[in-house]
Design a protein around this motif. Structure first.
Motif, PDB file in Angstrom:
ATOM      1  N   GLU A 236       0.854  -1.192   0.000  1.00  0.00           N
ATOM      2  CA  GLU A 236       0.000   0.000   0.000  1.00  0.00           C
ATOM      3  C   GLU A 236       0.887   1.237   0.000  1.00  0.00           C
ATOM      4  O   GLU A 236       1.913   1.258   0.692  1.00  0.00           O
ATOM      5  CB  GLU A 236      -0.857  -0.012   1.271  1.00  0.00           C
ATOM      6  CG  GLU A 236      -1.974   0.986   1.239  1.00  0.00           C
ATOM      7  CD  GLU A 236      -2.922   0.780   2.410  1.00  0.00           C
ATOM      8  OE1 GLU A 236      -3.127   1.739   3.170  1.00  0.00           O
ATOM      9  OE2 GLU A 236      -3.422  -0.353   2.568  1.00  0.00           O
ATOM     10  N   LEU A 237       0.526   2.242  -0.792  1.00  0.00           N
ATOM     11  CA  LEU A 237       1.321   3.481  -0.781  1.00  0.00           C
ATOM     12  C   LEU A 237       0.408   4.689  -0.970  1.00  0.00           C
ATOM     13  O   LEU A 237      -0.732   4.556  -1.432  1.00  0.00           O
ATOM     14  CB  LEU A 237       2.413   3.439  -1.853  1.00  0.00           C
ATOM     15  CG  LEU A 237       2.018   3.119  -3.295  1.00  0.00           C
ATOM     16  CD1 LEU A 237       1.530   4.368  -3.999  1.00  0.00           C
ATOM     17  CD2 LEU A 237       3.217   2.528  -4.041  1.00  0.00           C
ATOM     18  N   ASP A 238       0.937   5.851  -0.581  1.00  0.00           N
ATOM     19  CA  ASP A 238       0.190   7.096  -0.724  1.00  0.00           C
ATOM     20  C   ASP A 238       0.767   7.884  -1.899  1.00  0.00           C
ATOM     21  O   ASP A 238       1.880   8.414  -1.793  1.00  0.00           O
ATOM     22  CB  ASP A 238       0.295   7.908   0.575  1.00  0.00           C
ATOM     23  CG  ASP A 238      -0.553   9.168   0.513  1.00  0.00           C
ATOM     24  OD1 ASP A 238      -0.988   9.548  -0.603  1.00  0.00           O
ATOM     25  OD2 ASP A 238      -0.772   9.775   1.577  1.00  0.00           O
ATOM     26  N   PRO A 239       0.041   7.983  -3.014  1.00  0.00           N
ATOM     27  CA  PRO A 239       0.582   8.681  -4.195  1.00  0.00           C
ATOM     28  C   PRO A 239       1.005  10.113  -3.907  1.00  0.00           C
ATOM     29  O   PRO A 239       1.881  10.649  -4.585  1.00  0.00           O
ATOM     30  CB  PRO A 239      -0.584   8.644  -5.186  1.00  0.00           C
ATOM     31  CG  PRO A 239      -1.430   7.504  -4.740  1.00  0.00           C
ATOM     32  CD  PRO A 239      -1.298   7.443  -3.251  1.00  0.00           C
ATOM     33  N   ARG A 240       0.399  10.731  -2.864  1.00  0.00           N
ATOM     34  CA  ARG A 240       0.781  12.117  -2.567  1.00  0.00           C
ATOM     35  C   ARG A 240       2.244  12.222  -2.140  1.00  0.00           C
ATOM     36  O   ARG A 240       2.891  13.244  -2.335  1.00  0.00           O
ATOM     37  CB  ARG A 240      -0.129  12.693  -1.476  1.00  0.00           C
ATOM     38  CG  ARG A 240      -1.461  13.156  -2.045  1.00  0.00           C
ATOM     39  CD  ARG A 240      -2.384  13.560  -0.951  1.00  0.00           C
ATOM     40  NE  ARG A 240      -2.731  12.398  -0.129  1.00  0.00           N
ATOM     41  CZ  ARG A 240      -3.658  12.378   0.816  1.00  0.00           C
ATOM     42  NH1 ARG A 240      -4.344  13.470   1.089  1.00  0.00           N
ATOM     43  NH2 ARG A 240      -3.911  11.282   1.491  1.00  0.00           N
ATOM     44  N   ASP A 241       2.776  11.135  -1.547  1.00  0.00           N
ATOM     45  CA  ASP A 241       4.204  11.145  -1.165  1.00  0.00           C
ATOM     46  C   ASP A 241       5.094  11.278  -2.399  1.00  0.00           C
ATOM     47  O   ASP A 241       6.187  11.827  -2.334  1.00  0.00           O
ATOM     48  CB  ASP A 241       4.568   9.866  -0.403  1.00  0.00           C
ATOM     49  CG  ASP A 241       3.932   9.823   0.970  1.00  0.00           C
ATOM     50  OD1 ASP A 241       3.699  10.901   1.548  1.00  0.00           O
ATOM     51  OD2 ASP A 241       3.657   8.709   1.447  1.00  0.00           O
ATOM     52  N   LEU A 242       4.609  10.753  -3.505  1.00  0.00           N
ATOM     53  CA  LEU A 242       5.360  10.829  -4.761  1.00  0.00           C
ATOM     54  C   LEU A 242       5.202  12.220  -5.386  1.00  0.00           C
ATOM     55  O   LEU A 242       6.165  12.813  -5.883  1.00  0.00           O
ATOM     56  CB  LEU A 242       4.809   9.766  -5.712  1.00  0.00           C
ATOM     57  CG  LEU A 242       5.677   9.171  -6.791  1.00  0.00           C
ATOM     58  CD1 LEU A 242       6.988   8.657  -6.215  1.00  0.00           C
ATOM     59  CD2 LEU A 242       4.925   8.023  -7.467  1.00  0.00           C
ATOM     60  N   MET A 243       3.971  12.738  -5.328  1.00  0.00           N
ATOM     61  CA  MET A 243       3.708  14.063  -5.901  1.00  0.00           C
ATOM     62  C   MET A 243       4.548  15.126  -5.212  1.00  0.00           C
ATOM     63  O   MET A 243       5.055  16.056  -5.852  1.00  0.00           O
ATOM     64  CB  MET A 243       2.220  14.398  -5.749  1.00  0.00           C
ATOM     65  CG  MET A 243       1.320  13.498  -6.579  1.00  0.00           C
ATOM     66  SD  MET A 243      -0.353  13.410  -5.912  1.00  0.00           S
ATOM     67  CE  MET A 243      -0.942  15.075  -6.190  1.00  0.00           C
TER      68      MET A 243
END
Ligand code: NAP
Length: 311
Positions: A236-243
């Motif tokens: 599971e990951l949070d795409p906002r961390d990438l943004m």
């Protein structure tokens, strides 16, 4: 010749030592008298029948080895084989064998193929690693991880590694990593970021993405890249961390390499071996007959470099 054969997919005990006729090369094929066999995690997935692409049964496992050319006696390492490398002889295409310098043992040569080409592709052909960047090798004590540490250091990156045992940490530190953290410690990623001034990493080479990828995204520097090399499940990951960093996650699978990718990687390996900044580390040598034990070791014991079978 003696060779390991698999007649059905399953647990390590399906690896059986049998007598087989020696393969006969035709056209541009070559026959290698194998002195050491590299055991890779993918060999265990194929044997278990869980890998995406499976060979027809029965088959001889393995793609990596080192030995001498049957014709002429030159020392070579093998990166890919038509007949399988867990055997006394391996049939190869000519472009699957590469010169093995005299100062390397056959066991070290067997550690080169999959691990070193994978590490090179991950760092340079996928993540475009640059001198001066910071790299986290997340799983640095194994075959691919140590290769990645050595390549990244030679290219002028600052390298932080992780390992899951004291001996593994010592081994990674001995390669020249600036810091080594224990990936069993839940705080290790935070500590790793602190070690590079809290800015995060320009590059993360991820060997166990199903455990770490979500957290990796929080440890990236601006425009950082994670290369996913290994994963044994979902995450599971949070795409906002990438943004928030303009970050990127890149996939890498060795069979996707083009002929040119492979040629470039093997040229880089030859340079590193010649100049001494690539030094394959062999953790253990077992007799070919103990292939089942080798597969169990590989999946269950802390990594300390490369596990090798000796015919
Ligand atoms: P290996 O020699 O068995 O090494 C495994 C590494 O993973 C060790 O450094 C191990 O450290 C580390 N590890 C274990 N748990 C970890 C965790 N929670 N976080 C970070 N690291 C952890 O295997 P390898 O040959 O280096 O291959 C590594 C992975 O890459 C495998 O999954 C393999 O299938 C994959 N791979 C993929 C490609 C591709 O084309 N994409 C090519 C080659 C390999 P300790 O043992 O010290 O805990």
């Amino acid at each position: 010749m003696r060779a390991i054969r698999v007649h059905e997919f399953g647990d390590p005990d399906v690896l059986r030592l049998e007598e087989l006729p020696e393969p006969r090369p035709v056209d541009d094929e070559v026959l290698v008298r194998v002195q050491a066999v590299g055991v890779n995690p993918v060999d265990t997935y194929v044997r278990a029948g869980t890998y995406g692409k499976l060979p027809a049964l029965p088959y001889t496992p393995g793609s990596d080895a080192a030995g001498v050319l049957h014709d002429g006696g030159a020392r070579v390492y093998v990166a890919g084989s038509l007949s399988g490398s867990y055997a006394e002889y391996a049939l190869c295409r000519r472009d699957q064998v590469h010169a093995l310098p005299d100062q390397l043992s056959f066991a070290q040569g067997a550690a080169l193929g999959v691990p070193y080409v994978t590490a090179y592709r991950a760092l340079f052909q996928r993540a475009s690693a640059l001198p001066g960047e910071t790299a986290l090798v997340h799983g640095a004590s194994g075959g691919v991880g140590l290769a990645a540490v050595q390549f990244a250091l030679a290219a002028g990156l600052t390298v932080v590694g992780t390992a899951g045992s004291d001996a593994g940490s010592e081994l990674v530190a001995a390669q020249g990593a600036a810091n080594v953290f224990d990936h069993r410690d839940p705080q290790h990623l935070h500590a790793a970021c602190e070690a590079v001034g809290g800015r995060g990493f320009d590059l993360i080479v991820e060997l166990v993405a199903n455990v770490n990828l979500g957290d990796d995204l929080t440890a990236l520097a601006p425009r950082g890249r994670v290369v996913v090399v290994g994963s044994r499940g979902t995450v599971e990951l949070d795409p906002r961390d990438l943004m928030s960093t303009d970050g990127a996650v890149l996939g890498m699978l060795l069979p996707n390499a083009t002929t040119q990718d492979l040629a470039v990687a093997h040229t880089a390996i030859a340079t590193g071996l010649r100049d001494g900044w690539l030094r394959p580390v062999v953790s253990r040598e077992l007799p070919l007959a103990e292939a089942a034990r080798a597969h169990r070791h590989l999946m269950e014991r802390p990594a300390l470099g490369k596990l090798v079978l000796v015919p």
